[in-house]
Design a protein around this motif. Structure first.
Motif, PDB file in Angstrom:
ATOM      1  N   GLU A   1       0.810  -1.189   0.000  1.00 48.61           N
ATOM      2  CA  GLU A   1       0.000   0.000   0.000  1.00 48.61           C
ATOM      3  C   GLU A   1       0.858   1.259   0.000  1.00 48.61           C
ATOM      4  OE1 GLU A   1      -3.400   0.284  -0.273  1.00 48.61           O
ATOM      5  OE2 GLU A   1      -3.365  -1.859  -0.638  1.00 48.61           O
ATOM      6  N   LEU A   2       1.935   1.248   0.791  1.00 50.24           N
ATOM      7  CA  LEU A   2       2.795   2.427   0.834  1.00 50.24           C
ATOM      8  C   LEU A   2       3.473   2.676  -0.516  1.00 50.24           C
ATOM      9  CD1 LEU A   2       4.486   2.146   4.345  1.00 50.24           C
ATOM     10  CD2 LEU A   2       2.890   3.892   3.565  1.00 50.24           C
ATOM     11  N   LYS A   3       3.911   1.634  -1.156  1.00 51.82           N
ATOM     12  CA  LYS A   3       4.558   1.758  -2.471  1.00 51.82           C
ATOM     13  C   LYS A   3       3.561   2.338  -3.479  1.00 51.82           C
ATOM     14  CE  LYS A   3       8.202   0.587  -5.063  1.00 51.82           C
ATOM     15  NZ  LYS A   3       9.542   1.068  -4.839  1.00 51.82           N
ATOM     16  N   LEU A   4       2.331   1.838  -3.483  1.00 53.80           N
ATOM     17  CA  LEU A   4       1.300   2.355  -4.389  1.00 53.80           C
ATOM     18  C   LEU A   4       0.973   3.818  -4.080  1.00 53.80           C
ATOM     19  CD1 LEU A   4      -1.185  -0.649  -4.672  1.00 53.80           C
ATOM     20  CD2 LEU A   4       0.226   0.322  -6.485  1.00 53.80           C
ATOM     21  N   LEU A   5       0.898   4.149  -2.808  1.00 52.55           N
ATOM     22  CA  LEU A   5       0.619   5.523  -2.413  1.00 52.55           C
ATOM     23  C   LEU A   5       1.723   6.462  -2.903  1.00 52.55           C
ATOM     24  CD1 LEU A   5      -1.207   7.484  -0.814  1.00 52.55           C
ATOM     25  CD2 LEU A   5       0.167   6.920   1.209  1.00 52.55           C
ATOM     26  N   HIS A   6       2.951   6.038  -2.724  1.00 50.62           N
ATOM     27  CA  HIS A   6       4.099   6.830  -3.170  1.00 50.62           C
ATOM     28  C   HIS A   6       4.057   7.038  -4.681  1.00 50.62           C
ATOM     29  CE1 HIS A   6       8.556   7.091  -4.205  1.00 50.62           C
ATOM     30  NE2 HIS A   6       8.266   8.238  -3.636  1.00 50.62           N
ATOM     31  N   GLN A   7       3.780   5.986  -5.422  1.00 49.58           N
ATOM     32  CA  GLN A   7       3.707   6.096  -6.881  1.00 49.58           C
ATOM     33  C   GLN A   7       2.531   6.971  -7.312  1.00 49.58           C
ATOM     34  OE1 GLN A   7       3.573   1.957  -7.930  1.00 49.58           O
ATOM     35  NE2 GLN A   7       5.802   1.749  -7.989  1.00 49.58           N
ATOM     36  N   THR A   8       1.394   6.841  -6.647  1.00 54.12           N
ATOM     37  CA  THR A   8       0.197   7.615  -7.002  1.00 54.12           C
ATOM     38  C   THR A   8       0.387   9.101  -6.716  1.00 54.12           C
ATOM     39  OG1 THR A   8      -1.200   5.713  -6.522  1.00 54.12           O
ATOM     40  CG2 THR A   8      -2.283   7.849  -6.622  1.00 54.12           C
ATOM     41  N   LEU A   9       0.928   9.412  -5.547  1.00 56.53           N
ATOM     42  CA  LEU A   9       1.106  10.815  -5.174  1.00 56.53           C
ATOM     43  C   LEU A   9       2.256  11.481  -5.936  1.00 56.53           C
ATOM     44  CD1 LEU A   9       0.599  10.642  -1.296  1.00 56.53           C
ATOM     45  CD2 LEU A   9      -1.013  11.473  -3.021  1.00 56.53           C
ATOM     46  N   GLY A  10       3.261  10.692  -6.249  1.00 59.36           N
ATOM     47  CA  GLY A  10       4.410  11.231  -6.968  1.00 59.36           C
ATOM     48  C   GLY A  10       5.196  12.261  -6.182  1.00 59.36           C
ATOM     49  N   SER A  11       5.087  12.213  -4.870  1.00 55.12           N
ATOM     50  CA  SER A  11       5.809  13.179  -4.044  1.00 55.12           C
ATOM     51  C   SER A  11       6.867  12.468  -3.207  1.00 55.12           C
ATOM     52  CB  SER A  11       4.837  13.946  -3.148  1.00 55.12           C
ATOM     53  OG  SER A  11       4.135  13.060  -2.319  1.00 55.12           O
ATOM     54  N   THR A  12       7.773  13.257  -2.702  1.00 54.02           N
ATOM     55  CA  THR A  12       8.840  12.715  -1.867  1.00 54.02           C
ATOM     56  C   THR A  12       8.277  12.234  -0.539  1.00 54.02           C
ATOM     57  OG1 THR A  12      10.442  14.200  -2.875  1.00 54.02           O
ATOM     58  CG2 THR A  12      11.032  13.244  -0.744  1.00 54.02           C
ATOM     59  N   MET A  13       8.685  11.057  -0.141  1.00 55.96           N
ATOM     60  CA  MET A  13       8.269  10.501   1.146  1.00 55.96           C
ATOM     61  C   MET A  13       9.519  10.050   1.885  1.00 55.96           C
ATOM     62  SD  MET A  13       4.996   8.164  -0.029  1.00 55.96           S
ATOM     63  CE  MET A  13       4.360   7.839   1.595  1.00 55.96           C
ATOM     64  N   ILE A  14       9.522  10.241   3.176  1.00 55.31           N
ATOM     65  CA  ILE A  14      10.590   9.722   4.013  1.00 55.31           C
ATOM     66  C   ILE A  14       9.972   8.674   4.920  1.00 55.31           C
ATOM     67  CG2 ILE A  14      12.277  10.225   5.805  1.00 55.31           C
ATOM     68  CD1 ILE A  14      12.507  13.046   4.611  1.00 55.31           C
ATOM     69  N   TYR A  15      10.540   7.480   4.875  1.00 55.54           N
ATOM     70  CA  TYR A  15      10.026   6.368   5.665  1.00 55.54           C
ATOM     71  C   TYR A  15      11.185   5.857   6.511  1.00 55.54           C
ATOM     72  CZ  TYR A  15       7.708   1.916   6.707  1.00 55.54           C
ATOM     73  OH  TYR A  15       7.123   0.852   7.335  1.00 55.54           O
ATOM     74  N   VAL A  16      11.028   5.791   7.793  1.00 57.77           N
ATOM     75  CA  VAL A  16      12.075   5.339   8.697  1.00 57.77           C
ATOM     76  C   VAL A  16      11.733   3.932   9.161  1.00 57.77           C
ATOM     77  CG1 VAL A  16      13.293   5.779  10.861  1.00 57.77           C
ATOM     78  CG2 VAL A  16      12.513   7.698   9.455  1.00 57.77           C
ATOM     79  N   THR A  17      12.677   3.028   9.007  1.00 55.36           N
ATOM     80  CA  THR A  17      12.458   1.642   9.419  1.00 55.36           C
ATOM     81  C   THR A  17      13.778   1.004   9.831  1.00 55.36           C
ATOM     82  OG1 THR A  17      11.584  -0.524   8.756  1.00 55.36           O
ATOM     83  CG2 THR A  17      12.657   0.764   7.042  1.00 55.36           C
ATOM     84  N   HIS A  18      13.687   0.026  10.692  1.00 58.27           N
ATOM     85  CA  HIS A  18      14.840  -0.807  11.032  1.00 58.27           C
ATOM     86  C   HIS A  18      14.794  -2.111  10.238  1.00 58.27           C
ATOM     87  CE1 HIS A  18      14.702   1.889  14.493  1.00 58.27           C
ATOM     88  NE2 HIS A  18      16.002   1.691  14.543  1.00 58.27           N
ATOM     89  N   ASP A  19      13.762  -2.293   9.460  1.00 53.60           N
ATOM     90  CA  ASP A  19      13.556  -3.511   8.688  1.00 53.60           C
ATOM     91  C   ASP A  19      14.151  -3.345   7.301  1.00 53.60           C
ATOM     92  OD1 ASP A  19      12.475  -5.516   6.995  1.00 53.60           O
ATOM     93  OD2 ASP A  19      10.742  -5.739   8.314  1.00 53.60           O
ATOM     94  N   GLN A  20      15.260  -4.024   7.055  1.00 51.69           N
ATOM     95  CA  GLN A  20      15.942  -3.859   5.777  1.00 51.69           C
ATOM     96  C   GLN A  20      15.122  -4.367   4.603  1.00 51.69           C
ATOM     97  OE1 GLN A  20      18.040  -6.534   4.033  1.00 51.69           O
ATOM     98  NE2 GLN A  20      18.125  -8.088   5.590  1.00 51.69           N
ATOM     99  N   ILE A  21      14.244  -5.322   4.811  1.00 49.30           N
ATOM    100  CA  ILE A  21      13.385  -5.796   3.721  1.00 49.30           C
ATOM    101  C   ILE A  21      12.424  -4.688   3.296  1.00 49.30           C
ATOM    102  CG2 ILE A  21      11.634  -7.478   3.037  1.00 49.30           C
ATOM    103  CD1 ILE A  21      14.491  -8.630   3.303  1.00 49.30           C
TER     104      ILE A  21
END
Length: 177
Positions: free
Chosen positions: A1-21
């Protein structure tokens, strides 16, 4: 869902995670940090193929990269307790200042194949269908390999593998770069 949202919005997103996958899956660019310091910035494939240091190399990839302390010999090989790898000319050139010194060799689990050169003592297998994770030892060093196909090696069985030499990584033992 996050990947689709990023592609749909076409805006810069910063996502912080400790999960390398998650990072590898979602990111266009990744900033790898350790103890508050940036270790490397790059695309997921840049970090995977060309890690800047041992921390990044061990963090990116699943299972993690294997590390072995090897000696760079004066006759152009990497020597470990129970095997030697002959270096190509470009690798000899890169490592010329490390002759008769130890470096850290990094090899990803998926960059080994059943072969003839390096003996592994199997501890156990994890059969994953398309791949088998082989947990074992090279000498006394614990290692994990990801071999294509379904294999049923027994505990303490000795098998031979080869490293894909165009996929090995060299790290300075002192600086870890």
């Amino acid at each position: 869902e996050l990947k689709l949202l990023h592609q749909t919005l076409g805006s810069t997103m910063i996502y912080v995670t400790h999960d390398q996958i998650e990072a590898l899956t979602l990111a266009d660019r990744i900033v790898v940090m350790n103890n508050g310091y940036v270790q490397q910035i790059g695309t997921p494939i840049e970090l995977y193929d060309h890690p800047a240091n041992i921390f990044v190399a061990g963090f990116i990839g699943l299972p993690a990269m294997n590390f072995l302390n090897v000696l760079v010999t004066d006759y152009g090989t990497l020597k470990y307790d129970c095997f030697e790898i002959e270096l190509k000319q470009n690798e000899k050139d890169i490592l010329k200042d490390y002759t008769d010194k130890e470096i850290v060799l990094g090899i990803r689990p998926e960059h080994a194949v059943l072969g003839t050169d390096i003996e592994i003592t199997v501890n156990y297998n994890e059969n994953l269908g398309q791949y088998t994770l082989i947990h074992g030892y090279i000498g006394k060093k614990r290692i994990i390999l990801k071999i294509i196909g379904w294999h049923s090696f027994k505990q303490n069985e000795r098998i031979k593998v080869d490293f894909l030499t165009d996929k090995i990584h060299f790290f300075d033992k002192e600086t870890t770069k």
